[in-house]
Design a protein around this motif. Structure first.
Motif, PDB file in Angstrom:
ATOM      1  N   ILE A 169      -7.515-111.458 -16.121  1.00 32.59           N
ATOM      2  CA  ILE A 169      -8.871-111.989 -16.222  1.00 32.59           C
ATOM      3  C   ILE A 169      -8.951-113.303 -15.458  1.00 32.59           C
ATOM      4  CG2 ILE A 169     -10.654-112.845 -17.807  1.00 32.59           C
ATOM      5  CD1 ILE A 169      -9.505-110.986 -19.944  1.00 32.59           C
ATOM      6  N   SER A 170     -10.021-113.486 -14.729  1.00 31.02           N
ATOM      7  CA  SER A 170     -10.232-114.718 -13.971  1.00 31.02           C
ATOM      8  C   SER A 170     -10.192-115.928 -14.903  1.00 31.02           C
ATOM      9  CB  SER A 170     -11.586-114.658 -13.266  1.00 31.02           C
ATOM     10  OG  SER A 170     -11.950-115.922 -12.760  1.00 31.02           O
ATOM     11  N   PRO A 171      -9.619-117.044 -14.442  1.00 30.19           N
ATOM     12  CA  PRO A 171      -9.568-118.259 -15.273  1.00 30.19           C
ATOM     13  C   PRO A 171     -10.936-118.684 -15.801  1.00 30.19           C
ATOM     14  CG  PRO A 171      -8.180-118.521 -13.345  1.00 30.19           C
ATOM     15  CD  PRO A 171      -8.932-117.230 -13.157  1.00 30.19           C
ATOM     16  N   VAL A 172     -11.991-118.395 -15.047  1.00 31.75           N
ATOM     17  CA  VAL A 172     -13.344-118.774 -15.465  1.00 31.75           C
ATOM     18  C   VAL A 172     -13.734-118.082 -16.771  1.00 31.75           C
ATOM     19  CG1 VAL A 172     -15.785-118.750 -14.804  1.00 31.75           C
ATOM     20  CG2 VAL A 172     -14.039-119.187 -13.077  1.00 31.75           C
ATOM     21  N   PHE A 173     -13.163-116.888 -17.013  1.00 32.10           N
ATOM     22  CA  PHE A 173     -13.522-116.118 -18.207  1.00 32.10           C
ATOM     23  C   PHE A 173     -12.379-116.039 -19.219  1.00 32.10           C
ATOM     24  CE2 PHE A 173     -17.133-114.982 -15.753  1.00 32.10           C
ATOM     25  CZ  PHE A 173     -18.092-114.504 -16.643  1.00 32.10           C
ATOM     26  N   ASN A 201     -10.180-112.042  -4.546  1.00 31.03           N
ATOM     27  CA  ASN A 201      -9.713-113.432  -4.612  1.00 31.03           C
ATOM     28  C   ASN A 201      -9.190-113.911  -3.257  1.00 31.03           C
ATOM     29  OD1 ASN A 201      -9.894-114.572  -7.439  1.00 31.03           O
ATOM     30  ND2 ASN A 201      -8.890-112.631  -7.898  1.00 31.03           N
ATOM     31  N   ARG A 202      -8.534-113.025  -2.546  1.00 33.93           N
ATOM     32  CA  ARG A 202      -8.007-113.390  -1.224  1.00 33.93           C
ATOM     33  C   ARG A 202      -9.144-113.652  -0.241  1.00 33.93           C
ATOM     34  NH1 ARG A 202      -2.927-110.316   1.718  1.00 33.93           N
ATOM     35  NH2 ARG A 202      -2.799-111.662   3.569  1.00 33.93           N
ATOM     36  N   THR A 235     -18.115-112.344  -7.231  1.00 32.65           N
ATOM     37  CA  THR A 235     -17.015-113.026  -7.920  1.00 32.65           C
ATOM     38  C   THR A 235     -16.191-112.058  -8.770  1.00 32.65           C
ATOM     39  OG1 THR A 235     -18.358-115.024  -8.031  1.00 32.65           O
ATOM     40  CG2 THR A 235     -16.441-114.917  -9.481  1.00 32.65           C
ATOM     41  N   PRO A 236     -14.880-111.983  -8.540  1.00 38.04           N
ATOM     42  CA  PRO A 236     -14.030-111.101  -9.349  1.00 38.04           C
ATOM     43  C   PRO A 236     -13.830-111.672 -10.749  1.00 38.04           C
ATOM     44  CG  PRO A 236     -12.694-112.367  -7.818  1.00 38.04           C
ATOM     45  CD  PRO A 236     -14.128-112.683  -7.491  1.00 38.04           C
ATOM     46  N   SER A 257     -16.676-107.337 -11.784  1.00 32.91           N
ATOM     47  CA  SER A 257     -17.090-108.434 -10.909  1.00 32.91           C
ATOM     48  C   SER A 257     -18.482-108.887 -11.317  1.00 32.91           C
ATOM     49  CB  SER A 257     -17.103-107.984  -9.442  1.00 32.91           C
ATOM     50  OG  SER A 257     -18.091-106.989  -9.232  1.00 32.91           O
ATOM     51  N   GLU A 258     -18.880-110.011 -10.777  1.00 36.72           N
ATOM     52  CA  GLU A 258     -20.244-110.468 -11.017  1.00 36.72           C
ATOM     53  C   GLU A 258     -21.217-109.533 -10.307  1.00 36.72           C
ATOM     54  OE1 GLU A 258     -22.917-114.568 -10.607  1.00 36.72           O
ATOM     55  OE2 GLU A 258     -20.804-114.546 -10.042  1.00 36.72           O
ATOM     56  N   GLN A 259     -22.330-109.237 -10.954  1.00 35.82           N
ATOM     57  CA  GLN A 259     -23.365-108.400 -10.350  1.00 35.82           C
ATOM     58  C   GLN A 259     -24.155-109.227  -9.340  1.00 35.82           C
ATOM     59  OE1 GLN A 259     -24.153-105.131 -10.655  1.00 35.82           O
ATOM     60  NE2 GLN A 259     -25.867-105.366  -9.239  1.00 35.82           N
ATOM     61  N   LEU A 260     -24.207-108.752  -8.113  1.00 41.94           N
ATOM     62  CA  LEU A 260     -24.941-109.468  -7.069  1.00 41.94           C
ATOM     63  C   LEU A 260     -26.244-108.740  -6.772  1.00 41.94           C
ATOM     64  CD1 LEU A 260     -24.796-111.788  -4.882  1.00 41.94           C
ATOM     65  CD2 LEU A 260     -24.038-109.992  -3.322  1.00 41.94           C
TER      66      LEU A 260
END
Length: 249
Positions: A5-9, A80-81, A91-92, A111-114
């Motif tokens: 999980i991404s650090p943001v979450f 991320n790369r 955003t992943p 991922s974030e919905q764009l």
């Protein structure tokens, strides 16, 4: 279960896991297809896109378990790369893998919905789309940027680039990221990367012209190669479809 999980979450770990546990009850996305299921959800005031990849066949179950990373893990890591290279992609958030009898079975990528204004497909389906030529030229510069940064997006096709208008310019976001290569790219590899994008001669001409303007290569050299690669791809594509149709019935 394997996941990251991404650090943001990180503080929403339990909620993210719950989304996967309750995947079938989530709202279907308009982009959901027959191969991969896509659902939408909201978490921490963020709109999310949750992709469940089609279960791999017996051969790929072994391959993804022992020899290569799953599509979900590759999507997360490639996203991320790309962001580290200043290449835009939604955003992943996380990836998940589940095994059955010791082999990879279900995999998910979040991922974030764009909310984009259009995709590249809109340009191929409507040659009179507003500001068509400027968008196409900007997209060509974006593709050249990918190549200059050593990114070869193997699924560089009409539905895999989301486009957002930004004042008098455009931002391009890559999606469906699980097939990529990284490294120095030859002329042939760069121009061949345009082959899936369109069948329209006028669009090939415009992209070739823009590439000639931003590189040291001639229009004739670029256009000859791009058109030949496009024709070769289309021929192979229709041959595969004909064979599938033949054996299906």
């Amino acid at each position: 279960m394997k996941f990251e999980i991404s650090p943001v979450f990180k503080n929403h770990k339990s909620a993210v896991i719950d989304l996967i546990s309750n995947f079938e009850s989530l709202t279907d996305s308009a982009d959901s297809g027959s191969r991969n299921k896509i659902k939408n959800a909201v978490l921490n005031n963020t709109n999310l896109c949750i992709k469940a990849f089609k279960k791999p066949n017996a051969f790929n179950k072994i391959a993804y378990t022992f020899f290569r990373k799953s599509k979900a893990q590759r999507s997360f890591e490639y996203a991320n790369r790309l962001l580290k290279l200043n290449i835009l992609t939604p955003t992943p958030i996380a990836f998940f893998e589940f095994k059955k009898k010791g082999l990879i079975d279900k995999t998910f990528y979040i991922s974030e919905q764009l909310d984009s204004d259009l995709t590249f497909r809109d340009l191929t389906q409507n040659l009179d789309y507003p500001d068509h030529e400027n968008i196409l030229r900007a997209f060509t510069r974006f593709t050249n940027k990918l190549h200059n940064k050593g990114v070869l997006f193997l699924d560089h096709s009409p539905g895999n680039t989301l486009i957002k208008k930004k004042m008098d310019s455009y931002d391009f976001y890559l999606v469906d990221l699980n097939r990529m290569k990284f490294g120095n790219l030859s002329f042939d590899a760069r121009i061949s990367n345009f082959k899936r994008l369109t069948i329209h001669a006028s669009m090939i001409a415009t992209m070739s012209d823009e590439m000639a303007k931003i590189t040291s290569l001639s229009y004739k050299e670029i256009h000859t190669k791009m058109w030949a690669e496009t024709q070769k791809f289309q021929k192979a594509y229709h041959k595969r479809r004909a064979l599938k149709k033949k054996f299906k019935f």
